[in-house]
Structures are given as structure tokens and as C-alpha cells.
Design an enzyme around this catalytic site. Structure first.
Site, PDB file in Angstrom:
ATOM      1  N   ASP A   1      -7.085  -3.404   3.716  1.00  0.00           N
ATOM      2  CA  ASP A   1      -6.580  -2.638   2.567  1.00  0.00           C
ATOM      3  C   ASP A   1      -6.211  -3.581   1.421  1.00  0.00           C
ATOM      4  O   ASP A   1      -5.057  -3.677   1.006  1.00  0.00           O
ATOM      5  CB  ASP A   1      -5.382  -1.802   3.009  1.00  0.00           C
ATOM      6  CG  ASP A   1      -4.977  -0.755   1.977  1.00  0.00           C
ATOM      7  OD1 ASP A   1      -5.737  -0.563   1.004  1.00  0.00           O
ATOM      8  OD2 ASP A   1      -3.908  -0.144   2.149  1.00  0.00           O
TER       9      ASP A   1
ATOM     10  N   SER B   1       2.363   1.411  -3.131  1.00  0.00           N
ATOM     11  CA  SER B   1       1.275   0.701  -2.464  1.00  0.00           C
ATOM     12  C   SER B   1       0.744  -0.411  -3.362  1.00  0.00           C
ATOM     13  O   SER B   1       0.767  -0.306  -4.578  1.00  0.00           O
ATOM     14  CB  SER B   1       0.140   1.672  -2.157  1.00  0.00           C
ATOM     15  OG  SER B   1       0.560   2.687  -1.291  1.00  0.00           O
TER      16      SER B   1
ATOM     17  N   HIS C   1      -6.718   1.197  -1.094  1.00  0.00           N
ATOM     18  CA  HIS C   1      -6.563   2.659  -1.139  1.00  0.00           C
ATOM     19  C   HIS C   1      -6.018   3.143  -2.484  1.00  0.00           C
ATOM     20  O   HIS C   1      -6.141   4.323  -2.811  1.00  0.00           O
ATOM     21  CB  HIS C   1      -5.688   3.151   0.022  1.00  0.00           C
ATOM     22  CG  HIS C   1      -4.225   2.937  -0.152  1.00  0.00           C
ATOM     23  ND1 HIS C   1      -3.528   1.925   0.479  1.00  0.00           N
ATOM     24  CD2 HIS C   1      -3.302   3.622  -0.872  1.00  0.00           C
ATOM     25  CE1 HIS C   1      -2.252   1.995   0.152  1.00  0.00           C
ATOM     26  NE2 HIS C   1      -2.089   3.021  -0.662  1.00  0.00           N
TER      27      HIS C   1
END
Length: 254
Positions: A120, A205, A73
Site C-alpha cells: 500500500d 491514510s 489506496h
């Protein structure tokens, strides 16, 4: 999606799916952590916009002299051609001699599903080979499908904000976390900090979760809010992707 998620005791799998899809917030900061010893985590990478040095937006982990593993992402809305990968960093706003900077020559995705926050993970091939040493080193991968037991102690890290209203730190932060299996899925490693509000959140992230010296997770998302004490933090489970990673690495060898 039946069969995709384990059913934690007392939690229906479809309720868990609804929470993940409806309440997931992609992770970006370390809440309640502390400054890491400078250059003590030599596998950590910073992803930055090439036009704006120091503009960290995601983390990553060096797993091969030419490859960094991050969250899919992270580059969903940003072209990889606009990204610089920085290795050997501690203070992002300092011109540290230990830092090595790279562009990205190619990216490899593995069926990323943004609606359900599945798979992810993203491999970034660097434009040249990293120079390995004390300040820049490769993280060890787990065995394919290796699991972590409830209560395993791990280390999360990144340059994300220190709190919802707090500024972004200049220096690398880290946090001791504990693996939990409730409200988790087979695609994820989940962690909590017992008895206090601490964990991952907006801005870091893609960063690593290190357990027993091995890269077991990629910082992915939280449910509803950061450090809520109600829900664990979610990391992509690296052990699900080791065979895929090794295939990519072999295919990229000259």
C-alpha cells in the site's frame, strides 16, 4: 499466500489473513493525539481535491524535492490529475505563507493488492521541485529491509478526525505510539498506544510513521474499528520498498 506473513505466537497465519481481509478499515484519523507544534513536521504533505482548497483526504511524506510517498489506496478511486499536494501546512483552512502547492505529473505504484492490503505505497512526482527550508524538508528513509524491534517508540501524525463522531481538525495532530510485533505481517509495521484507546483511523491514510527520526511507515489500515485496544494499527513497511523508491528516483532524474 503461504510464506507471506510471519506467524505471531498463538495466531495462525490464515486467521490473521482473514482478519486483515475481512476486517480492515483504511486509516484516516488520529484518535487520542494532540496538536503538533506548528511546522515542526516539515516533511508532512496534505493531499486535497484541487477544486476544493482545504479538502484534505489523505496524508503523505516528502522524501525528495520532487516526490511524495503516500498510500496506494488513497488514489484508488480518485484520479491523480484532480489532486493538489500541499507542503508546509499546519492549519489547512488558513492561507499560511509557509504552504507550497503542487499538481502531480506522474504516479508510481508497486504491485498494490487492495484485497489483502499489501504494498500500500504510491510515489507521487510533483510538477516542480519543492523549495526546501525550515517549514518544508525531506524525511530520511530507512535502509532496505531494516527492521524495528518490539517496543520502539514512534510518532504518527495527520489531519484526520479526532474520533468516530468528532469533526476533522484544522491543524496537524500527532500521537506517540509503540511498535508491536504480534498480529502483524512482514509487509507492515504495527503500533499500539499502551493502556489507552488511541491510534490511527478513518481519514489520514498515507501519512508518516516516524521512528528514531526516520520514515518507517505509511499509514494504511486498522482492523474492525479505530483504537480498539484489541488490534494494532497497520502501516506499510517503508524499508521493504527502499530499493524500489531509489530506482524510481534515479529514473526520474534529468
Amino acid at each position: 499466500m503461504s510464506g507471506s506473513y510471519p506467524s505471531p505466537k498463538g495466531i495462525h497465519p490464515f486467521l490473521l489473513l482473514a482478519l486483515v481481509v475481512g476486517g480492515a478499515v483504511q486509516a484516516s484519523k488520529i484518535v487520542g493525539g494532540h496538536e503538533a507544534r506548528p511546522h515542526s513536521r516539515p516533511y508532512v504533505a496534505s493531499l486535497q481535491l484541487s477544486r476544493f482548497p482545504g479538502s484534505h483526504f489523505c496524508g503523505g511524506t516528502l522524501i525528495h524535492p520532487r516526490f511524495v510517498l503516500t498510500a496506494a489506496h488513497c488514489l484508488q478511486d480518485i484520479s491523480w490529475q484532480l489532486v493538489t499536494v500541499v507542503l508546509g501546512a499546519h492549519d489547512l483552512l488558513s492561507s499560511e505563507p509557509e504552504q507550497q502547492k503542487f499538481t502531480i505529473s506522474q504516479v508510481f505504484q508497486n504491485n498494490y493488492n487492495p484485497e489483502e492490503n499489501l504494498n500500500d505505497v504510491l510515489l507521487l512526482q510533483l510538477n516542480r521541485t519543492a523549495s526546501l527550508g525550515k517549514e518544508v524538508a525531506v524525511a530520511s528513509l530507512p535502509q532496505q529491509d531494516q527492521t524495528l524491534s518490539q517496543g520502539t517508540q514512534c510518532l504518527a501524525m495527520g489531519w484526520g478526525r479526532l474520533g468516530t463522531q468528532a469533526p476533522t481538525p484544522r491543524v496537524l495532530q500527532e500521537l506517540n505510539v509503540t511498535v508491536v510485533t504480534f498480529l502483524c505481517r512482514e509487509h507492515n509495521v504495527c503500533t499500539l498506544v499502551p493502556r489507552r484507546a488511541a491510534g490511527i483511523c478513518f481519514g489520514d491514510s498515507g501519512g508518516p510513521l516516524i521512528c528514531n527520526g526516520i520514515l518507517h511507515g505509511v499509514d494504511s489500515f486498522v482492523i474492525r474499528e479505530c483504537a480498539s485496544l484489541q488490534f494494532p494499527d497497520f502501516f506499510a513497511r517503508v524499508s521493504m520498498y527502499v530499493d524500489w523508491i531509489q530506482n524510481v528516483l534515479r529514473g526520474a532524474e534529468p
